[in-house]
Design a protein around this motif. Structure first.
Motif, short mmCIF file in Angstrom:
data_model
loop_
_atom_site.label_atom_id
_atom_site.label_comp_id
_atom_site.label_asym_id
_atom_site.label_seq_id
_atom_site.Cartn_x
_atom_site.Cartn_y
_atom_site.Cartn_z
N GLN A 37 19.26 -6.22 -4.77
CA GLN A 37 19.62 -5.72 -6.10
C GLN A 37 19.62 -4.20 -6.18
N ILE A 38 19.12 -3.55 -5.13
CA ILE A 38 19.11 -2.08 -5.09
C ILE A 38 20.53 -1.61 -4.80
N PRO A 39 21.02 -0.63 -5.55
CA PRO A 39 22.39 -0.15 -5.33
C PRO A 39 22.59 0.47 -3.96
N SER A 40 23.76 0.26 -3.42
CA SER A 40 24.15 0.89 -2.15
C SER A 40 24.84 2.21 -2.49
N GLN A 41 24.06 3.13 -3.03
CA GLN A 41 24.57 4.45 -3.40
C GLN A 41 23.48 5.48 -3.19
N LYS A 42 23.86 6.74 -3.25
CA LYS A 42 22.91 7.83 -3.10
C LYS A 42 22.06 7.93 -4.36
N GLY A 43 20.85 8.49 -4.23
CA GLY A 43 20.01 8.68 -5.39
C GLY A 43 18.59 9.07 -5.02
N VAL A 44 17.76 9.15 -6.03
CA VAL A 44 16.35 9.49 -5.88
C VAL A 44 15.53 8.26 -6.26
N TYR A 45 14.43 8.03 -5.53
CA TYR A 45 13.55 6.91 -5.85
C TYR A 45 12.10 7.37 -5.84
N VAL A 46 11.28 6.65 -6.60
CA VAL A 46 9.86 6.97 -6.70
C VAL A 46 9.08 5.69 -6.44
N VAL A 47 8.05 5.79 -5.60
CA VAL A 47 7.15 4.67 -5.35
C VAL A 47 5.89 4.93 -6.17
N LEU A 48 5.60 4.00 -7.08
CA LEU A 48 4.43 4.12 -7.96
C LEU A 48 3.37 3.10 -7.58
N ARG A 49 2.13 3.45 -7.82
CA ARG A 49 1.01 2.52 -7.71
C ARG A 49 0.39 2.46 -9.09
N GLU A 50 0.60 1.35 -9.79
CA GLU A 50 0.19 1.27 -11.19
C GLU A 50 -1.17 0.61 -11.39
N SER A 51 -1.85 0.27 -10.32
CA SER A 51 -3.18 -0.33 -10.41
C SER A 51 -4.23 0.74 -10.68
N ASP A 52 -5.25 0.40 -11.47
CA ASP A 52 -6.37 1.30 -11.72
C ASP A 52 -7.48 1.11 -10.69
N LEU A 53 -7.35 0.09 -9.84
CA LEU A 53 -8.36 -0.17 -8.83
C LEU A 53 -8.28 0.86 -7.71
N ALA A 54 -9.41 1.15 -7.09
CA ALA A 54 -9.43 2.08 -5.97
C ALA A 54 -8.59 1.51 -4.82
N PRO A 55 -7.85 2.35 -4.11
CA PRO A 55 -7.03 1.85 -2.99
C PRO A 55 -7.92 1.40 -1.84
N GLN A 56 -7.43 0.45 -1.08
CA GLN A 56 -8.09 -0.01 0.14
C GLN A 56 -7.23 0.46 1.30
N PHE A 57 -7.79 1.27 2.19
CA PHE A 57 -7.05 1.82 3.31
C PHE A 57 -7.28 1.00 4.56
N LEU A 58 -6.25 0.89 5.38
CA LEU A 58 -6.35 0.20 6.66
C LEU A 58 -6.82 1.17 7.74
N THR A 59 -7.61 0.67 8.68
CA THR A 59 -8.05 1.50 9.80
C THR A 59 -6.84 1.93 10.63
N GLU A 60 -5.90 1.01 10.79
CA GLU A 60 -4.67 1.31 11.51
C GLU A 60 -3.49 0.78 10.71
N GLY A 61 -2.50 1.61 10.46
CA GLY A 61 -1.33 1.21 9.71
C GLY A 61 -0.50 0.18 10.45
N THR A 62 0.40 -0.47 9.73
CA THR A 62 1.22 -1.53 10.31
C THR A 62 2.60 -1.04 10.72
N GLY A 63 2.91 0.23 10.48
CA GLY A 63 4.26 0.74 10.73
C GLY A 63 4.54 1.11 12.17
N GLY A 64 3.51 1.26 12.97
CA GLY A 64 3.74 1.68 14.34
C GLY A 64 4.08 3.16 14.42
N PHE A 65 4.57 3.58 15.57
CA PHE A 65 4.89 4.99 15.78
C PHE A 65 6.17 5.35 15.03
N PHE A 66 6.26 6.61 14.62
CA PHE A 66 7.43 7.10 13.90
C PHE A 66 7.92 8.36 14.60
#
Length: 103
Positions: A27-56
Motif C-alpha cells: 500500500q506504500i506508494p511507488s514514488q519519491k518522498g519523505v518518511y518518518v519512523v515513529l515509536r509511539e509506546s511510552d514503555l522503555a525500549p528493549q535493546f538487543l545485544t546483537e542486531g538482526t540486520g547483519g553487516f551494512f
C-alpha cells in the motif's frame, strides 16, 4: 514531532511495523518522498545485544547496549527520518521502507 503534528504537515498513510510486515507494504506508494519512523509506546525500549540486520556496506553496525541507552532520546517518538528519491536517484518510498524493514 508526533503523529498529529506530521498529519498537520501533510503526512499520511500511517502504518505500524506489524502491518507493513504482514503485507501492507504494497500500500506504500511507488514514488519519491519523505518518511518518518515513529515509536509511539511510552514503555522503555528493549535493546538487543546483537542486531538482526547483519553487516551494512561491509561494516558491523552493532554497538553496545550502554551506547544505545546513552544515545536514546527520552520523550521523542521519532526513531528515523528518511527520504526516497531525489536528484539522480530512482528510489521510491516502497523500496526504501522495504529496505528498512529487512534490515
Amino acid at each position: 514531532m508526533n503523529r498529529k503534528y506530521l498529519q498537520a504537515q501533510g503526512f499520511e498513510g500511517f502504518k505500524t511495523m506489524s502491518e507493513l510486515m504482514d503485507g501492507a507494504r504494497t500500500q506504500i506508494p511507488s514514488q519519491k518522498g519523505v518518511y518518518v519512523v515513529l515509536r509511539e509506546s511510552d514503555l522503555a525500549p528493549q535493546f538487543l545485544t546483537e542486531g538482526t540486520g547483519g553487516f551494512f556496506k561491509g561494516k558491523n553496525p552493532n554497538v553496545s547496549i550502554p551506547e544505545l541507552k546513552a544515545n536514546w532520546v527520552e520523550g521523542t517518538p521519532v526513531v528515523y527520518i528518511g527520504k526516497a528519491g531525489g536528484a539522480g536517484c530512482s528510489a521510491t518510498l516502497q523500496k526504501r521502507l522495504g529496505q528498512y524493514l529487512r534490515f
